[in-house]
Design a protein around this motif. Structure first.
Motif, PDB file in Angstrom:
ATOM      1  N   PRO A 102      45.280  43.345  40.749  1.00 13.09           N
ATOM      2  CA  PRO A 102      43.834  43.375  40.538  1.00 13.09           C
ATOM      3  C   PRO A 102      43.335  42.022  40.040  1.00 13.09           C
ATOM      4  O   PRO A 102      43.955  41.401  39.181  1.00 13.09           O
ATOM      5  CB  PRO A 102      43.660  44.472  39.483  1.00 13.09           C
ATOM      6  CG  PRO A 102      44.801  45.403  39.749  1.00 13.09           C
ATOM      7  CD  PRO A 102      45.952  44.511  40.124  1.00 13.09           C
ATOM      8  N   GLN A 103      42.262  41.545  40.640  1.00 14.26           N
ATOM      9  CA  GLN A 103      41.605  40.260  40.367  1.00 14.26           C
ATOM     10  C   GLN A 103      42.271  39.083  41.080  1.00 14.26           C
ATOM     11  O   GLN A 103      41.803  37.949  40.945  1.00 14.26           O
ATOM     12  CB  GLN A 103      41.496  39.975  38.861  1.00 14.26           C
ATOM     13  CG  GLN A 103      40.657  41.015  38.124  1.00 14.26           C
ATOM     14  CD  GLN A 103      40.456  40.675  36.658  1.00 14.26           C
ATOM     15  OE1 GLN A 103      41.251  39.976  36.040  1.00 14.26           O
ATOM     16  NE2 GLN A 103      39.361  41.176  36.096  1.00 14.26           N
ATOM     17  N   SER A 104      43.348  39.319  41.844  1.00 10.71           N
ATOM     18  CA  SER A 104      43.896  38.241  42.669  1.00 10.71           C
ATOM     19  C   SER A 104      42.846  37.809  43.687  1.00 10.71           C
ATOM     20  O   SER A 104      42.201  38.649  44.325  1.00 10.71           O
ATOM     21  CB  SER A 104      45.147  38.712  43.420  1.00 10.71           C
ATOM     22  OG  SER A 104      46.225  38.948  42.567  1.00 10.71           O
ATOM     23  N   ARG A 105      42.659  36.504  43.856  1.00  9.77           N
ATOM     24  CA  ARG A 105      41.698  35.985  44.813  1.00  9.77           C
ATOM     25  C   ARG A 105      42.336  35.921  46.194  1.00  9.77           C
ATOM     26  O   ARG A 105      43.513  35.578  46.337  1.00  9.77           O
ATOM     27  CB  ARG A 105      41.190  34.608  44.378  1.00  9.77           C
ATOM     28  CG  ARG A 105      40.516  34.625  43.035  1.00  9.77           C
ATOM     29  CD  ARG A 105      40.177  33.238  42.534  1.00  9.77           C
ATOM     30  NE  ARG A 105      38.999  32.690  43.211  1.00  9.77           N
ATOM     31  CZ  ARG A 105      38.998  31.598  43.968  1.00  9.77           C
ATOM     32  NH1 ARG A 105      40.127  30.931  44.170  1.00  9.77           N
ATOM     33  NH2 ARG A 105      37.886  31.163  44.527  1.00  9.77           N
ATOM     34  N   VAL A 106      41.553  36.266  47.224  1.00  8.09           N
ATOM     35  CA  VAL A 106      42.085  36.323  48.582  1.00  8.09           C
ATOM     36  C   VAL A 106      41.103  35.706  49.574  1.00  8.09           C
ATOM     37  O   VAL A 106      39.883  35.809  49.423  1.00  8.09           O
ATOM     38  CB  VAL A 106      42.404  37.776  49.009  1.00  8.09           C
ATOM     39  CG1 VAL A 106      43.602  38.314  48.243  1.00  8.09           C
ATOM     40  CG2 VAL A 106      41.200  38.692  48.806  1.00  8.09           C
TER      41      VAL A 106
END
Length: 221
Positions: free
Chosen positions: A78-82
């Motif tokens: 969760p909150q990983s940028r993609v």
């Protein structure tokens, strides 16, 4: 199919693990979803995923066990940028190159350094992919279409301009970061074509050799 031109940077809103595979909730940020329907394809860090549920701020996609094992999606939290890109249409500008969204392997960032206003990255690809990576050729890194500036064995160099750093997740790369790689589509098909009848063998040749090229008529006696 995609172009490798990232349309937005989103983030993972949540991950639900389901008996070995997963369902991702992807928050899409500025990506326009007004023309997206259930079943449409959206590339997430270069991986073609199918939207199985839509909501105003994002979509849900199922990720198979195989995809998790062959890409970096298994590392997402969760909150990983993609990086995000919608599938191309017939009136889409092809500003990058043809990208299938089928990741060929996971590479690793070896070095990052300043180069005037740009930044230079060195990435090491799996050895099996090295033959598809050519100087001034195209490669896809986490869904971003990029030009190879140099090749040394399985390592290749990229020059990344400020705009690309700003509009993708590359600004967050550091030595040791793992990235999804997709080699040039044409290179893969060309290799298969050059194999000729040998492509149908139970164990086709693992590499192009001078003898194989001669049998295929590419080298004159």
């Amino acid at each position: 199919m995609f172009t490798g031109i990232i349309q937005a940077v989103g983030e993972i809103g949540g991950i639900e693990w389901r008996s070995g595979d997963a369902r991702l909730w992807v928050k899409t940020g500025k990506l326009d979803l007004s023309d997206v329907q259930l079943g449409d394809s959206i590339a997430v860090n270069g991986v073609c995923l199918t939207a199985v549920q839509l909501r105003p701020d994002g979509f849900f996609a199922d990720v198979s066990r195989e995809t998790l094992s062959l890409t970096t999606l298994q590392q997402l939290k969760p909150q990983s940028r993609v990086n995000l890109e919608k599938a191309l249409t017939l009136n889409t500008r092809l500003g990058g190159h043809l990208v299938s969204g089928h990741v060929d392997g996971v590479g690793r960032v070896i070095e990052r350094r300043d180069d005037a206003r740009s930044e230079r990255f060195t990435i090491e690809a799996p050895a099996a992919l090295a033959r598809y990576i050519a100087h001034k050729g195209s490669i896809t890194v986490d869904g971003t279409s990029l030009t190879v500036n140099g090749v040394e064995g399985a390592r290749f160099h990229l020059n990344i301009v400020p705009h690309t750093l700003q509009e993708t997740i590359m600004a967050g790369y550091a030595p040791g970061s793992e990235v999804n790689l997709e080699v040039d589509l044409i290179a893969r098909y060309l290799e298969r074509l050059v194999l000729g009848d040998a492509a149908a063998a139970a164990e086709p040749p693992s590499a192009l050799t001078e003898a194989l090229l001669a049998r295929a008529g590419f080298i004159c006696p």
